[in-house]
Design a protein around this motif. Structure first.
Motif, PDB file in Angstrom:
ATOM      1  N   ALA A   1     173.168 -68.479 108.476  1.00  0.00           N
ATOM      2  CA  ALA A   1     173.540 -67.526 107.425  1.00  0.00           C
ATOM      3  C   ALA A   1     172.302 -67.076 106.658  1.00  0.00           C
ATOM      4  N   LYS A   2     171.428 -68.040 106.378  1.00  0.00           N
ATOM      5  CA  LYS A   2     170.194 -67.709 105.657  1.00  0.00           C
ATOM      6  C   LYS A   2     169.346 -66.733 106.475  1.00  0.00           C
ATOM      7  N   GLU A   3     169.246 -67.007 107.773  1.00  0.00           N
ATOM      8  CA  GLU A   3     168.367 -66.187 108.612  1.00  0.00           C
ATOM      9  C   GLU A   3     168.946 -64.787 108.844  1.00  0.00           C
ATOM     10  N   ILE A   4     170.261 -64.702 108.862  1.00  0.00           N
ATOM     11  CA  ILE A   4     170.899 -63.378 108.943  1.00  0.00           C
ATOM     12  C   ILE A   4     170.578 -62.588 107.669  1.00  0.00           C
ATOM     13  N   ALA A   5     170.700 -63.269 106.536  1.00  0.00           N
ATOM     14  CA  ALA A   5     170.482 -62.600 105.247  1.00  0.00           C
ATOM     15  C   ALA A   5     169.021 -62.218 105.034  1.00  0.00           C
ATOM     16  N   GLU A   6     168.125 -62.923 105.701  1.00  0.00           N
ATOM     17  CA  GLU A   6     166.690 -62.641 105.540  1.00  0.00           C
ATOM     18  C   GLU A   6     166.237 -61.366 106.246  1.00  0.00           C
ATOM     19  N   GLN A   7     167.096 -60.808 107.062  1.00  0.00           N
ATOM     20  CA  GLN A   7     166.632 -59.728 107.940  1.00  0.00           C
ATOM     21  C   GLN A   7     166.032 -58.511 107.235  1.00  0.00           C
ATOM     22  N   PRO A   8     166.625 -58.019 106.144  1.00  0.00           N
ATOM     23  CA  PRO A   8     165.969 -56.873 105.510  1.00  0.00           C
ATOM     24  C   PRO A   8     164.518 -57.188 105.136  1.00  0.00           C
ATOM     25  N   GLY A   9     164.289 -58.375 104.609  1.00  0.00           N
ATOM     26  CA  GLY A   9     162.939 -58.768 104.186  1.00  0.00           C
ATOM     27  C   GLY A   9     161.973 -58.920 105.342  1.00  0.00           C
ATOM     28  N   VAL A  10     162.380 -59.640 106.378  1.00  0.00           N
ATOM     29  CA  VAL A  10     161.428 -59.878 107.479  1.00  0.00           C
ATOM     30  C   VAL A  10     161.188 -58.600 108.294  1.00  0.00           C
ATOM     31  N   LEU A  11     162.210 -57.759 108.402  1.00  0.00           N
ATOM     32  CA  LEU A  11     161.994 -56.487 109.095  1.00  0.00           C
ATOM     33  C   LEU A  11     160.978 -55.644 108.332  1.00  0.00           C
ATOM     34  N   GLY A  12     161.085 -55.697 107.013  1.00  0.00           N
ATOM     35  CA  GLY A  12     160.111 -54.986 106.173  1.00  0.00           C
ATOM     36  C   GLY A  12     158.702 -55.485 106.438  1.00  0.00           C
ATOM     37  N   GLN A  13     158.562 -56.809 106.579  1.00  0.00           N
ATOM     38  CA  GLN A  13     157.254 -57.407 106.901  1.00  0.00           C
ATOM     39  C   GLN A  13     156.731 -56.884 108.231  1.00  0.00           C
ATOM     40  N   ALA A  14     157.604 -56.914 109.228  1.00  0.00           N
ATOM     41  CA  ALA A  14     157.177 -56.473 110.560  1.00  0.00           C
ATOM     42  C   ALA A  14     156.722 -55.011 110.503  1.00  0.00           C
ATOM     43  N   LEU A  15     157.484 -54.192 109.795  1.00  0.00           N
ATOM     44  CA  LEU A  15     157.127 -52.768 109.703  1.00  0.00           C
ATOM     45  C   LEU A  15     155.766 -52.603 109.050  1.00  0.00           C
ATOM     46  N   GLN A  16     155.558 -53.356 107.968  1.00  0.00           N
ATOM     47  CA  GLN A  16     154.310 -53.237 107.223  1.00  0.00           C
ATOM     48  C   GLN A  16     153.093 -53.545 108.093  1.00  0.00           C
ATOM     49  N   HIS A  17     153.249 -54.484 109.025  1.00  0.00           N
ATOM     50  CA  HIS A  17     152.118 -54.858 109.864  1.00  0.00           C
ATOM     51  C   HIS A  17     151.780 -53.820 110.925  1.00  0.00           C
ATOM     52  N   TYR A  18     152.735 -52.983 111.264  1.00  0.00           N
ATOM     53  CA  TYR A  18     152.483 -52.023 112.350  1.00  0.00           C
ATOM     54  C   TYR A  18     152.365 -50.575 111.877  1.00  0.00           C
ATOM     55  N   LEU A  19     152.877 -50.297 110.669  1.00  0.00           N
ATOM     56  CA  LEU A  19     152.826 -48.923 110.173  1.00  0.00           C
ATOM     57  C   LEU A  19     151.696 -48.797 109.161  1.00  0.00           C
ATOM     58  N   GLY A  20     150.857 -47.799 109.358  1.00  0.00           N
ATOM     59  CA  GLY A  20     149.783 -47.568 108.396  1.00  0.00           C
ATOM     60  C   GLY A  20     150.226 -46.554 107.357  1.00  0.00           C
ATOM     61  N   THR A  21     149.263 -45.990 106.647  1.00  0.00           N
ATOM     62  CA  THR A  21     149.610 -44.951 105.672  1.00  0.00           C
ATOM     63  C   THR A  21     149.824 -43.622 106.390  1.00  0.00           C
ATOM     64  N   ASP A  22     149.184 -43.462 107.559  1.00  0.00           N
ATOM     65  CA  ASP A  22     149.500 -42.300 108.388  1.00  0.00           C
ATOM     66  C   ASP A  22     150.815 -42.620 109.110  1.00  0.00           C
ATOM     67  N   SER A  23     151.272 -41.738 109.977  1.00  0.00           N
ATOM     68  CA  SER A  23     152.518 -42.036 110.675  1.00  0.00           C
ATOM     69  C   SER A  23     152.304 -42.762 111.995  1.00  0.00           C
ATOM     70  N   GLU A  24     151.041 -43.008 112.364  1.00  0.00           N
ATOM     71  CA  GLU A  24     150.799 -43.614 113.678  1.00  0.00           C
ATOM     72  C   GLU A  24     151.149 -45.107 113.668  1.00  0.00           C
ATOM     73  N   ILE A  25     151.329 -45.653 114.884  1.00  0.00           N
ATOM     74  CA  ILE A  25     151.640 -47.073 115.026  1.00  0.00           C
ATOM     75  C   ILE A  25     150.332 -47.822 115.297  1.00  0.00           C
ATOM     76  N   HIS A  26     150.103 -48.893 114.575  1.00  0.00           N
ATOM     77  CA  HIS A  26     148.861 -49.659 114.726  1.00  0.00           C
ATOM     78  C   HIS A  26     149.161 -51.035 115.291  1.00  0.00           C
TER      79      HIS A  26
END
Ligand code: F6R
Length: 363
Positions: free
Chosen positions: A10-35
């Motif tokens: 249940a905890k890990e299901i609920a964590e998804q918005p947060g961890v997905l945000g983390q994953a996005l932050q690591h691959y998306l720069g300030t431009d729109s390209e994928i890094h």
């Protein structure tokens, strides 16, 4: 620490918005390209992709196949590691081999990777544990940033795998010159909106719990999905089997009339995963064939889909609207929560289901 939840799952299901945000932050720069991290990957010389994994990670690969083929126009072959490794498949130059594994230690996946080493053009992995064997033995390791996953049934790792794979697809499409900047930008905007859409899906928790109570007395359950929702149907069936011990099978909707419809009677719940996308009408017509045989349909769709097609269903679950391509990531939530609440209703051991281990390091 379960952070106030009854189970790690249940905890890990609920964590998804947060961890997905983390994953996005690591691959998306300030431009729109994928890094991509490290030396990255150039898809310009890649002619085909082979993806290999086990279990839930295999379903992430199956989903990515739809994306790679549609968005990046690269042919993709997907296989379970235990089959792939003994088949001695020929590997042509220009093949990118991708291994997906939460633990990074799954024995069959590692063996498949070793088989490809020296034969494939490049070996990439999508992993949750960056210091794992699979990560270390790859040319490029792409972390998913899901954080530690304790529940044996994989949840947040799956949605993070999908998210990272989707970004990899965008990178591939850019490198190959088949995705213009405007379309890339709209995909990236959609990705940035993902955590808040997943949050909205979590708000449907009570509806999913109610439906799960109805499911908990079933002996057999069918899951149907078409196109990129087919792997999600497979994932929903796997989650339900694993933790609630209810027999569940998934089929591509179009396969229904080629056999499985013989199973349908008034006892069998049939869960239909169908956002209102281009294939919706096709899936709905399969769903009506189920209803004509008195099957108990649970329709999971968005407001538009439900208003068009929910008449006569046994139960329905409303998901928020989402750009079509990202629907598989969102529909992982009802797959997880239906299984979770069904297991809780049945009183099974959610975090440590019988006969299962978190990391399968022997074949
Ligand atoms: C299902 C599940 C398993 C794993 C599979 C692969 O909920 O957790 O099917 O997905 O054993 O494990 P990894 O990703 O560690 O290689």
């Amino acid at each position: 620490d379960k952070g106030g939840h009854k189970h790690f799952m249940a905890k890990e299901i609920a964590e998804q918005p947060g961890v997905l945000g983390q994953a996005l932050q690591h691959y998306l720069g300030t431009d729109s390209e994928i890094h991509l991290p490290g030396a990255g990957l150039d898809f310009a010389g890649i002619e085909r992709i082979t993806m290999v994994a086990c279990g839930t990670a295999f379903y992430a690969c199956l989903t990515a196949k739809y994306w790679f083929e549609q968005i990046a126009r690269i042919p993709v072959e997907v296989d379970v590691a235990s089959e792939y490794r003994y088949r001695e498949p020929p590997i042509t130059k220009g093949t990118l081999a991708i291994f997906v594994s939460q633990s990074g230690e799954t024995a069959d996946t590692l063996a498949a990777l070793r088989y490809c080493a020296g034969k494939a053009e490049k070996i990439a992995s999508v992993v949750n544990v960056p210091e794992s064997s699979i990560a270390r033995e790859s040319d490029v390791a792409l972390p998913i940033y899901a954080g530690v996953e304790v529940g044996v049934a994989s949840t947040k790792a799956f949605t993070c795998q999908l998210t990272v794979l989707f970004m990899l697809v965008l990178k591939a499409a850019r490198d190959r010159g088949v995705l213009d900047a405007g379309t890339l930008d709209s995909h990236v905007q959609a990705l940035r909106g993902l955590p808040s859409i997943i949050n909205q899906a979590l708000e449907q928790n009570a509806a999913m719990r109610d439906t799960a109570y109805k499911l908990s007395t079933a002996r057999d359950v069918l899951f149907l999905g078409r196109g990129q929702m087919y792997p999600l149907a497979l994932e929903g069936a796997l989650k339900l089997k694993e933790i609630s011990y209810i027999h569940a099978e998934a089929y591509a909707s179009g396969e229904l009339k080629h056999g499985p419809i013989a199973l349908v009677d008034e006892e069998v719940p049939v869960i239909v995963m169908a956002p209102r996308d281009a294939l919706f009408d096709k899936t709905v017509s399969n769903m009506q064939e189920v209803m004509a045989r008195k099957g108990k349909v649970i329709l999971i769709s968005d407001a538009r889909g439900l208003s068009e097609a929910s008449q006569g269903v046994w139960s329905s679950i409303e998901m928020p609207e989402i750009p079509d391509a990202l629907a598989p990531i969102l529909y992982a939530l009802p797959a997880q929560l239906l299984a979770y609440h069904t297991a809780v209703a049945k009183g099974t051991d959610v975090d440590q289901p019988r006969n299962l281990a978190k990391s399968v390091t022997v074949e």
